[in-house]
Design a protein around this motif. Structure first.
Motif, PDB file in Angstrom:
ATOM      1  N   ARG A 173       0.842  -1.195   0.000  1.00  0.00           N
ATOM      2  CA  ARG A 173       0.000   0.000   0.000  1.00  0.00           C
ATOM      3  C   ARG A 173       0.881   1.251   0.000  1.00  0.00           C
ATOM      4  O   ARG A 173       2.053   1.187   0.365  1.00  0.00           O
ATOM      5  N   ARG A 174       0.265   2.353  -0.399  1.00  0.00           N
ATOM      6  CA  ARG A 174       1.009   3.604  -0.439  1.00  0.00           C
ATOM      7  C   ARG A 174       0.116   4.712   0.110  1.00  0.00           C
ATOM      8  O   ARG A 174      -1.063   4.763  -0.229  1.00  0.00           O
ATOM      9  N   ALA A 175       0.696   5.574   0.937  1.00  0.00           N
ATOM     10  CA  ALA A 175      -0.108   6.671   1.493  1.00  0.00           C
ATOM     11  C   ALA A 175      -0.389   7.697   0.404  1.00  0.00           C
ATOM     12  O   ALA A 175       0.486   8.020  -0.395  1.00  0.00           O
ATOM     13  N   LYS A 176      -1.611   8.217   0.395  1.00  0.00           N
ATOM     14  CA  LYS A 176      -1.947   9.266  -0.570  1.00  0.00           C
ATOM     15  C   LYS A 176      -1.206  10.554  -0.218  1.00  0.00           C
ATOM     16  O   LYS A 176      -0.745  11.258  -1.084  1.00  0.00           O
ATOM     17  N   TYR A 177      -1.133  10.867   1.067  1.00  0.00           N
ATOM     18  CA  TYR A 177      -0.302  11.994   1.491  1.00  0.00           C
ATOM     19  C   TYR A 177      -0.063  11.938   2.995  1.00  0.00           C
ATOM     20  O   TYR A 177      -0.668  11.130   3.708  1.00  0.00           O
ATOM     21  N   VAL A 178       0.856  12.793   3.436  1.00  0.00           N
ATOM     22  CA  VAL A 178       1.142  12.933   4.870  1.00  0.00           C
ATOM     23  C   VAL A 178       0.620  14.296   5.298  1.00  0.00           C
ATOM     24  O   VAL A 178       1.039  15.328   4.749  1.00  0.00           O
ATOM     25  N   TYR A 179      -0.307  14.296   6.241  1.00  0.00           N
ATOM     26  CA  TYR A 179      -0.892  15.546   6.743  1.00  0.00           C
ATOM     27  C   TYR A 179      -0.088  15.997   7.959  1.00  0.00           C
ATOM     28  O   TYR A 179      -0.003  15.277   8.952  1.00  0.00           O
ATOM     29  N   VAL A 180       0.493  17.186   7.870  1.00  0.00           N
ATOM     30  CA  VAL A 180       1.361  17.633   8.962  1.00  0.00           C
ATOM     31  C   VAL A 180       1.098  19.112   9.282  1.00  0.00           C
ATOM     32  O   VAL A 180       0.862  19.929   8.388  1.00  0.00           O
ATOM     33  N   GLN A 198      13.773  18.481   7.255  1.00  0.00           N
ATOM     34  CA  GLN A 198      14.626  18.064   6.144  1.00  0.00           C
ATOM     35  C   GLN A 198      14.459  16.571   5.861  1.00  0.00           C
ATOM     36  O   GLN A 198      14.361  16.138   4.726  1.00  0.00           O
ATOM     37  N   ARG A 199      14.390  15.796   6.952  1.00  0.00           N
ATOM     38  CA  ARG A 199      14.232  14.343   6.803  1.00  0.00           C
ATOM     39  C   ARG A 199      12.880  14.012   6.150  1.00  0.00           C
ATOM     40  O   ARG A 199      12.793  13.123   5.301  1.00  0.00           O
ATOM     41  N   LEU A 200      11.855  14.753   6.560  1.00  0.00           N
ATOM     42  CA  LEU A 200      10.525  14.539   5.969  1.00  0.00           C
ATOM     43  C   LEU A 200      10.571  14.810   4.463  1.00  0.00           C
ATOM     44  O   LEU A 200      10.017  14.042   3.661  1.00  0.00           O
ATOM     45  N   ALA A 201      11.248  15.896   4.095  1.00  0.00           N
ATOM     46  CA  ALA A 201      11.371  16.230   2.666  1.00  0.00           C
ATOM     47  C   ALA A 201      12.133  15.126   1.925  1.00  0.00           C
ATOM     48  O   ALA A 201      11.750  14.727   0.811  1.00  0.00           O
ATOM     49  N   GLU A 202      13.189  14.596   2.551  1.00  0.00           N
ATOM     50  CA  GLU A 202      13.949  13.505   1.909  1.00  0.00           C
ATOM     51  C   GLU A 202      13.072  12.273   1.726  1.00  0.00           C
ATOM     52  O   GLU A 202      13.094  11.618   0.683  1.00  0.00           O
ATOM     53  N   LEU A 203      12.296  11.966   2.784  1.00  0.00           N
ATOM     54  CA  LEU A 203      11.417  10.789   2.695  1.00  0.00           C
ATOM     55  C   LEU A 203      10.363  10.980   1.605  1.00  0.00           C
ATOM     56  O   LEU A 203      10.001  10.030   0.908  1.00  0.00           O
ATOM     57  N   ALA A 204       9.882  12.228   1.483  1.00  0.00           N
ATOM     58  CA  ALA A 204       8.891  12.508   0.439  1.00  0.00           C
ATOM     59  C   ALA A 204       9.496  12.184  -0.927  1.00  0.00           C
ATOM     60  O   ALA A 204       8.856  11.543  -1.768  1.00  0.00           O
ATOM     61  N   ASP A 205      10.751  12.594  -1.117  1.00  0.00           N
ATOM     62  CA  ASP A 205      11.412  12.307  -2.390  1.00  0.00           C
ATOM     63  C   ASP A 205      11.652  10.810  -2.572  1.00  0.00           C
ATOM     64  O   ASP A 205      11.314  10.239  -3.607  1.00  0.00           O
ATOM     65  N   SER A 206      12.210  10.166  -1.523  1.00  0.00           N
ATOM     66  CA  SER A 206      12.582   8.762  -1.703  1.00  0.00           C
ATOM     67  C   SER A 206      11.358   7.850  -1.805  1.00  0.00           C
ATOM     68  O   SER A 206      11.427   6.780  -2.399  1.00  0.00           O
ATOM     69  N   HIS A 207      10.229   8.248  -1.210  1.00  0.00           N
ATOM     70  CA  HIS A 207       9.035   7.389  -1.240  1.00  0.00           C
ATOM     71  C   HIS A 207       7.943   7.931  -2.158  1.00  0.00           C
ATOM     72  O   HIS A 207       6.818   7.450  -2.121  1.00  0.00           O
ATOM     73  N   LEU A 209       6.185  10.725  -2.105  1.00  0.00           N
ATOM     74  CA  LEU A 209       5.051  11.085  -1.245  1.00  0.00           C
ATOM     75  C   LEU A 209       4.600  12.515  -1.481  1.00  0.00           C
ATOM     76  O   LEU A 209       5.419  13.380  -1.774  1.00  0.00           O
ATOM     77  N   MET A 210       3.309  12.779  -1.281  1.00  0.00           N
ATOM     78  CA  MET A 210       2.804  14.153  -1.207  1.00  0.00           C
ATOM     79  C   MET A 210       2.686  14.552   0.263  1.00  0.00           C
ATOM     80  O   MET A 210       2.408  13.709   1.121  1.00  0.00           O
TER      81      MET A 210
END
Ligand code: PMP
Length: 434
Positions: A173-180, A198-207, A209-210
């Motif tokens: 499964r994949r998350a549609k987005y991360v609400y923060v 910064q880590r969240l932004a990296e994870l967004a790129d690597s996974h 993610l929106m």
């Protein structure tokens, strides 16, 4: 026709059937009685506004531009207002172009539009735990499968987000987005650290993610500090939501979305289906407010006011709370998030607190999964410092009594930790979404 059940139940859409007003709504009604110190609703202190100036702004709009103000407008919102909102974003160091913005009926409509745009029933959306009640409402109304990532004093625990992403991957499964809510979070009263952004932004790129970045409180840091936005780090992956509710007034119901162009276009179509366009009148009032009033000074005044109130609450908590109770220490905005010792359920405590003339919001409403029964939110934005001290003292007394009871039942070590039982009902929906 039976009167004890809803005779229309079978006709409702599936997403509506489970919705019901919670007991908390009744609690809010009682909490507004003058003898009760209410730490419940997250209402800004609009009494700090210059009402004479607001009156002049409203009159001028009708007097000088009544024909436009009382007419339909465009779905994206007035370009003149969007220019002012770009200036508000710049105040926090954010760059945006007016074309990227969609004006909404508060941040709340923005959250609902984004959920409608991306979420099919059963889709996973990741949110902080706890998170904003109205954010959960927008997601559950689209039947999202909300997964929480716990907060600590530095905001969302991004290492646990990484684990959750790996787990979802294993499930296929994949998350549609991360609400923060990165700044002075509601209800947590904490902000996401720079490293974690910064880590969240990296994870967004690597996974792939929106991110849905909801930022009502970024300009209310007590020291006037601003934070780097996630949108600045990964603009193509971020949908940013702002509002004037906390920097001007929630009654004008004006918020906005900054989104990548294709998403912006879908959001405008969705909003046109719902309400055609935002109110021309209130948009022009907000425009005139920004054009003619010292709005930056007004934000400074709000910030100073909330700092004094936060100091009053944190000082009182320090002296009044029994051992075993812990809470967050906000550096901006409105909220303290409290955790009480095992054996105390904050739903029950809320009812007893009302009898003790103090009100708060129990924790379960801030989770989509029934957890949070040992937590609660205190909002200090409205009562005066003296009333805040009085309210905290009443709550402290109640918690001392409750703890005595817990110790009488379980001994000096207290109760075993509260666990969510699989049979626990989901968090009540239809709660006052503030
Ligand atoms: N997001 C968060 C985190 C909030 O706390 C609120 C209101 N308290 C909103 C969005 C929505 O506010 P509004 O619709 O008034 O802009």
């Amino acid at each position: 026709m039976r009167l004890d059940t809803d005779p229309y139940l079978e006709r409702y859409a599936a997403r509506v059937r489970g919705m019901s007003a919670s007991a908390i709504r009744a609690l809010f009604a009682v909490a507004s009685r003058p003898e009760i110190v209410s730490f419940a609703g997250g209402n800004p202190a609009i009494e700090a506004l210059d009402f004479g100036a607001v009156e002049e702004v409203v009159s001028r709009v009708i007097r000088d531009s009544g024909r436009t103000a009382l007419q339909y407008g465009i779905g994206q919102g007035r370009p003149e207002l969007r220019e002012h909102l770009v200036a508000v974003m710049a105040q926090e160091g954010l760059t945006a172009h007016a074309d990227e913005l969609v004006v909404t009926v508060g941040g709340q409509q923005a959250l609902e539009l984004v959920a409608s745009c991306f979420v099919d029933p059963g889709d996973v959306v990741i949110a902080e735990g706890p998170t904003y009640v109205g954010g959960i409402g927008a997601l559950t109304s689209c039947q999202a499968d909300v997964r929480h990532v716990p907060l600590d004093e530095h905001g969302m625990q991004v290492d646990l987000l990484e684990e959750l992403l790996a787990q979802l991957q294993r499930e296929g499964r994949r998350a549609k987005y991360v609400y923060v809510i990165p700044n002075h979070q509601n209800p947590g009263g904490v902000s996401l650290s720079i490293e974690r952004r910064q880590r969240l932004a990296e994870l967004a790129d690597s996974h792939d993610l929106m991110i849905l970045e909801d930022n009502p409180y970024g300009l209310l840091d007590f020291a006037g500090k601003t934070f780097p936005s996630i949108r600045e780090l990964v603009p193509e992956r971020t949908i940013y939501v702002g509002t004037v509710s906390k920097t001007f007034a929630p009654g004008v119901r004006t918020g906005w979305i900054a989104a990548p162009a294709p998403v912006r276009d879908k959001l405008v179509l969705l909003r046109e289906a719902a309400d055609l366009c935002p109110s021309s009148l209130t948009q022009m009032v907000v425009e005139e407010w920004f054009a003619s009033q010292p709005w930056r000074e007004q934000i400074d005044a709000f910030r100073d006011l909330y700092r004094v109130k936060a100091d009053a609450m944190l000082g009182a908590l320090e002296t009044e709370m029994p051992e075993g109770v812990s809470w967050t220490r906000p550096s901006g905005a409105f909220y303290v998030w409290m955790t009480v010792p095992a054996g105390i359920d904050t739903d029950d405590l809320a009812a007893k607190a009302i009898a003790n003339r103090v009100a708060f919001v129990p924790g379960r409403g801030f989770y989509a999964d029934g957890t949070g029964g040992d937590q609660l939110r205190l909002c200090y934005s409205q009562p005066s410092p003296d009333r805040i001290r009085e309210g905290v003292s009443r709550l402290g007394e109640l918690l001392h009594d409750e703890l005595e009871l817990v110790h009488a039942v379980y001994g000096a070590d207290g109760a075993p930790p509260l666990r969510r039982r699989p049979t626990d009902p989901p968090a009540p929906r239809g709660q006052e979404p503030r």
